[in-house]
Design a protein around this motif. Structure first.
Motif, PDB file in Angstrom:
ATOM      1  N   GLN A  27       1.269  -1.105  -0.261  1.00 17.65           N
ATOM      2  CA  GLN A  27      -0.024   0.143   0.166  1.00 17.65           C
ATOM      3  C   GLN A  27       0.716   1.386  -0.018  1.00 17.65           C
ATOM      4  OE1 GLN A  27      -2.870  -0.476   2.809  1.00 17.65           O
ATOM      5  NE2 GLN A  27      -4.106  -1.194   1.717  1.00 17.65           N
ATOM      6  N   ASP A  57      -0.267   5.532  -1.581  1.00 11.12           N
ATOM      7  CA  ASP A  57      -0.555   6.346  -1.538  1.00 11.12           C
ATOM      8  C   ASP A  57      -0.363   7.183  -2.578  1.00 11.12           C
ATOM      9  OD1 ASP A  57       1.021   8.812   0.996  1.00 11.12           O
ATOM     10  OD2 ASP A  57       0.520   9.422  -1.441  1.00 11.12           O
ATOM     11  N   ASP A  58      -1.353   7.686  -3.916  1.00  9.54           N
ATOM     12  CA  ASP A  58      -1.314   8.047  -4.880  1.00  9.54           C
ATOM     13  C   ASP A  58      -0.408   9.260  -4.911  1.00  9.54           C
ATOM     14  OD1 ASP A  58      -3.083   6.015  -5.478  1.00  9.54           O
ATOM     15  OD2 ASP A  58      -4.736   7.240  -6.119  1.00  9.54           O
ATOM     16  N   TYR A 111      -6.644   1.004 -10.488  1.00  9.48           N
ATOM     17  CA  TYR A 111      -8.376   0.699  -9.407  1.00  9.48           C
ATOM     18  C   TYR A 111      -9.446   0.028 -10.385  1.00  9.48           C
ATOM     19  CZ  TYR A 111      -5.916   3.543  -6.603  1.00  9.48           C
ATOM     20  OH  TYR A 111      -4.441   4.682  -5.840  1.00  9.48           O
ATOM     21  N   ASP A 124       2.650  -1.370   4.777  1.00 10.12           N
ATOM     22  CA  ASP A 124       3.421  -0.178   4.736  1.00 10.12           C
ATOM     23  C   ASP A 124       3.889  -0.785   3.591  1.00 10.12           C
ATOM     24  OD1 ASP A 124       3.334   1.685   3.988  1.00 10.12           O
ATOM     25  OD2 ASP A 124       4.231   2.323   6.386  1.00 10.12           O
TER      26      ASP A 124
END
Ligand code: AP5
Length: 217
Positions: A114, A116-117, A177, A197
């Motif tokens: 994961q 973030d964009d 997505y 993470d």
């Protein structure tokens, strides 16, 4: 022998961590992105079609990538596969299950990385690789120890990917997505999913992955 899927959006660090596992565990990295980039350089009609699709940031057809993976699974002996960038659709995930069954193998773990964009944009637009050995670097986050010289093989030739632009990345994220992120639920339901993470330091990410591999489901 462990078979592992590294799942995550473009720039999550799948290739970086796969290369680490090849070094530390002697696993075999199967990157459909790398295979398709090789097909592109062959100059064949298929290679030209693939090049156009990849430059736009769209996914190549399931049929092509499943064929590439099938060849590798049946033709490669080694210390466990790392599927890097495959599967990317539910049809590819089903096909992988069938191919592993046929080869008498099992899938041991799926690690969702994961990130973030906003971090992905910075990572992808600053990425470059050694043209000789494929080691992955970043302008600021992970430069070579000696500027202009590959840490791994000493080469001074580097390259950047045609799809590592902000515009192509937006399309790659859209594809992720829409078509790939449903695989998180798919593998969770199969009891195979671990989440890591991917924003942590590279060594910390490696340690989290090692921990999953030491006690797979
Ligand atoms: P592919 O080559 O698979 O690209 P991708 O999935 O978009 O992933 P990337 O290679 O961009 O990122 P990565 O997660 O490996 O990150 P990296 O380790 O390099 O696919 C390309 C195209 O091929 C697709 O768009 C599609 O067209 C086609 N394709 C491929 N497979 C397909 C399939 N199965 N079906 C259909 N089409 C397919 O890291 C990125 C950067 O961040 C590097 O500079 C690195 O140094 C840095 N970095 C990594 N980890 C960290 C960290 N922890 N902290 C700081 N920096 C970090």
């Amino acid at each position: 022998m462990i078979n592992l899927i590294l799942l995550g959006p473009p720039g999550a660090g799948k290739g970086t961590q796969a290369k680490h596992l090849v070094e530390t565990r002697g696993m075999v990295q199967l990157s459909t992105g790398d295979m398709l980039r090789e097909a592109k350089t062959s100059g064949s009609a298929m290679g030209r079609r693939v090049a156009e699709v990849m430059a736009r940031g769209d996914l190549v057809t399931d049929e092509i990538v499943i064929g590439l993976i099938e060849e590798k699974i049946t033709g490669t002996a080694g210390g466990g596969f790392i599927f890097d960038g495959f599967p990317r659709t539910l049809a590819q995930a089903d096909a992988l299950g069938q191919l592993l069954d046929k080869a008498g193998q099992r899938l041991d773990a799926v690690i969702a990385m994961q990130v973030d964009d906003a971090a992905l944009v910075a990572r992808v637009t600053g990425r470059f690789t050694c043209a000789a050995c494929g080691a992955v670097y970043h302008d600021t986050l992970h430069p070579p120890r000696v500027a202009g010289v590959c840490d791994a093989c000493g080469s001074t030739r580097f390259s950047r990917r045609a799809d590592d632009t902000e515009a192509a990345l937006k399309q790659r994220l859209m594809e992720y997505y829409k078509k790939t992120s449903p695989l998180i639920g798919y593998y969770y339901a199969k009891g195979k999913l671990a989440v890591v993470d991917g924003l942590a330091e590279m060594d910390a990410v490696s340690a989290m992955i090692e921990k999953v591999l030491d006690s797979p489901n």
